[in-house]
Design an enzyme around this catalytic site. Structure first.
Site, PDB file in Angstrom:
ATOM      1  N   ASP A 108     -79.753 -20.781 -23.589  1.00  0.00           N
ATOM      2  CA  ASP A 108     -78.674 -19.881 -23.214  1.00  0.00           C
ATOM      3  C   ASP A 108     -77.364 -20.368 -23.849  1.00  0.00           C
ATOM      4  OD1 ASP A 108     -79.224 -22.074 -21.506  1.00  0.00           O
ATOM      5  OD2 ASP A 108     -78.185 -21.179 -19.817  1.00  0.00           O
TER       6      ASP A 108
ATOM      7  N   GLU B 245     -74.471 -33.719 -25.437  1.00  0.00           N
ATOM      8  CA  GLU B 245     -75.548 -32.774 -25.115  1.00  0.00           C
ATOM      9  C   GLU B 245     -76.235 -32.240 -26.364  1.00  0.00           C
ATOM     10  OE1 GLU B 245     -75.930 -28.619 -22.526  1.00  0.00           O
ATOM     11  OE2 GLU B 245     -74.094 -29.079 -23.614  1.00  0.00           O
TER      12      GLU B 245
END
Length: 615
Positions: free
Chosen positions: A366, A568
């Protein structure tokens, strides 16, 4: 006699009559196993064919899991905060993660007394004062937990890492597990109605930064890193927590928050159990996990997640898609979703859009142009109309894992049936996903016409021929990487795809501003592709795996030395740069990044005389 024939025969009564002699866990196992194979009976399959095809084409006929009253109120607070504080540093998740100091009715009553302007804003001083008085801060309902099995330098840690500079860094990454270790506070257990955080029995590893809770698919790569760090008890605790969620909700949640109960994430629980068993030989963990794994398999292979596709040879294939049980704005991003949905005029269009957004979140990707009909328009998300290569690979791996784990605990009939199911799914990969000309496996788009009964008819033009890293993920399984000729074809395709960049594998070739697109590279994708290439018998593929690994380790190392943090995601165009894009600021910590680096260093090492900086 095969178990599915047995269940459909009169002898099933004998099994049912014997249940009162069994333990609760054995009863649960047999019941789930029976339900699973009843679902695979011809009559049930026919009914599922009709249901699956109908749901995939309707405007929005899918289920909705109701939420708790606290979330509705926190969404009101979230919207008021946006109107009051503005958008410059606004993160909607921060407001949904708040917990109450007083009961909900009291807090709502006081909130309604705040002076509001016509646009819904509140004087800044008043809103700050209200939040401080009536809420605990986001993340305060998780407290630090010292990992029980952490030591500064475990015995036998990364023996292949000979370079002292790299070894020192690896020990720093290893030490980050202490920074990410938490446990749910006693307040959550005593008063769950005051929190969106869900109670869990064991300590947790959070990803980091704004991600203050357990996440499902992140946990696989966290566990791979923990295993490299010899932290076996911590790894088992993660599995125990996920099984708790599965038992409570019927599926493993996207994350351990009340607003995630309506969707899952890529199903990798069986892979976690498999990896831990391979390191520890813990048969009791396998025995405890097997019934929940059957339950999860049933969740993904019935109802809304299942679609039947009829191939060019008139063969039917049962395949899977993401499909969230939600058709409203995601509470954690409500203000963002509503802004996009304002482009639609009708309520039904808005609901379908919200369904697609939540289903894309279920994918873990996403967001990405991979899920959009029009790559330049976010509102054209159509995730429920796509059969993703990687989701179906994860379920294929689940079948193989369950077959293996069942054999470990002596459930040989279960093992045989799941091995048979995996062989059936492999045929679907060859028929539905494989693109011979590209040398890749590609997503399949379902038809988007009127509702009808029966299976989807496979059409070659429905294959998404755009370049995504997911096209190469099937290499992860030995079922594919054991074919040297196939691996070499796919490896050459990867090298010529444009995805392989200076610092790793890009997620796609389109720079859309979405975080699961170019130029971002994500740790899970690097790991699955590299591990698949490295396990093959092809020297060409193994050389490519080593090359990608070195690029990825270098960029992680240089970025860490520049910023003091693991990130990340990374910008694979530039060595030493972290990634960006998407609906939130870049995050640090970071669970799966740490796990992949440690797993790579454990497998490939780093020679004493090899330099570590960017080339």
């Amino acid at each position: 006699m095969p178990i599915n024939d047995l269940i459909r025969s009169s002898r099933l009564r004998v099994i049912m009559d014997s249940f009162h002699y069994l333990t609760n866990r054995e009863m649960q196992f047999l019941l789930l196993f029976s339900v699973f194979f009843v679902l695979l009976s011809p009559a049930s399959m026919a009914a599922a064919h009709s249901l699956s095809a109908t749901l995939s084409l309707s405007e929005d006929s899918g289920p909705v899991v109701p939420t708790v009253p606290l979330l509705s109120f926190l969404e009101r607070v979230q919207k008021t905060a946006l109107q009051t504080f503005g958008n410059s540093t606004f993160d909607p998740k921060n407001y949904i993660d708040l917990s109450l100091k007083f009961n909900l009715s009291t807090t709502v009553k006081e909130f309604d007394k705040l002076p509001k302007t016509a646009n819904g804003s509140v004087p800044v001083k008043d809103l700050k004062g209200f939040i401080g008085k009536y809420f605990n801060g986001a993340g305060e309902d998780l407290v630090y937990a010292e990992p029980v099995d952490f030591v500064p330098e475990p015995h036998g840690f990364l023996p292949k890492v000979e370079n002292p500079e790299v070894r020192a860094w690896a020990l720093e990454v290893h030490a980050l597990w202490k920074n990410l270790s938490r446990k749910v506070s006693s307040s959550v257990h005593r008063h769950p109605e005051l929190h969106t955080l869900l109670p869990l029995p064991k300590p947790v590893m959070i990803p980091g930064s704004r991600f203050r809770e357990v996440y499902y698919w992140d946990s696989y790569w966290v566990i791979r890193g923990l295993l490299a760090s010899k932290m076996y008890e911590t790894a088992k605790a993660i599995v125990t927590n996920l099984i708790t969620l599965l038992d409570r909700y019927g599926h493993v949640l996207n994350g351990a928050r009340a607003y995630y109960t309506n969707r899952s994430q890529p199903p990798l629980l069986s892979a976690m159990v498999y990896e831990i068993y391979n390191r520890t030989g813990d048969v009791e963990l396998v025995r405890k996990a097997l019934p929940p794994l059957l339950k999860e398999y049933q969740f993904w292979n019935s109802g809304i997640h299942k679609v039947i596709v009829r191939d060019a040879d008139q063969g039917n294939h049962s395949l899977n898609r993401y499909y969230a049980m939600w058709n409203k704005p995601r509470p954690e991003s409500s203000t963002i979703d509503e802004a996009f949905a304002s482009k639609f005029l009708s309520v039904s269009e808005k609901r379908q859009f919200y369904r697609e957004v939540a289903s894309t979140a279920e994918s873990g990707w996403d967001f990405s142009t991979r899920w959009m009909r029009n790559s330049s328009e976010f509102t054209t998300l159509a995730t429920t109309k796509i059969l993703p290569v990687d989701l179906n690979l994860f379920i294929l791996r689940m079948e193989l894992d369950i077959a293996f784990l069942a054999k470990v605990v002596g459930e040989n009939t279960v093992a045989k049936d799941f091995l048979r199911a995996s062989q059936t799914r492999k045929k679907a990969f060859n028929s539905v996903f494989w693109n011979e000309n590209m040398g890749q496996w590609v997503d399949y788009w379902l038809n988007n016409g009127a509702e009808y009964e029966g299976p989807q008819i496979w059409e070659a033009q429905n294959k998404n021929q755009n370049m995504f890293a997911s096209n190469f993920v099937p290499l992860w399984l030995d079922m594919f990487n054991s074919d040297a000729h196939l691996v070499e074809k796919v490896a050459r395709s990867l090298k010529s795809s444009g995805l392989l960049c200076a610092a790793g594998i890009a997620t796609s070739m389109r720079n859309s501003g979405q975080q699961w697109d170019f130029p971002n590279g994500w740790p899970p994708l690097q790991h699955m592709i590299v591990e698949g290439l490295s396990r093959s018998r092809s020297m060409e593929a193994r050389t490519l795996a080593k090359d990608i690994t070195e690029r990825w380790i270098r960029t992680n190392y240089v970025s860490y030395r520049k910023t003091g943090a693991m990130h990340e995601k990374y910008d694979v165009e530039k060595c030493g740069e972290y990634g960006g894009g998407g609906e939130y600021k870049p995050q640090t910590g970071f669970g799966w990044s740490n796990g992949v680096v440690l797993a790579f260093l454990e497998e490939f090492g780093w020679p004493k005389d090899k330099k570590i900086g960017c080339n």
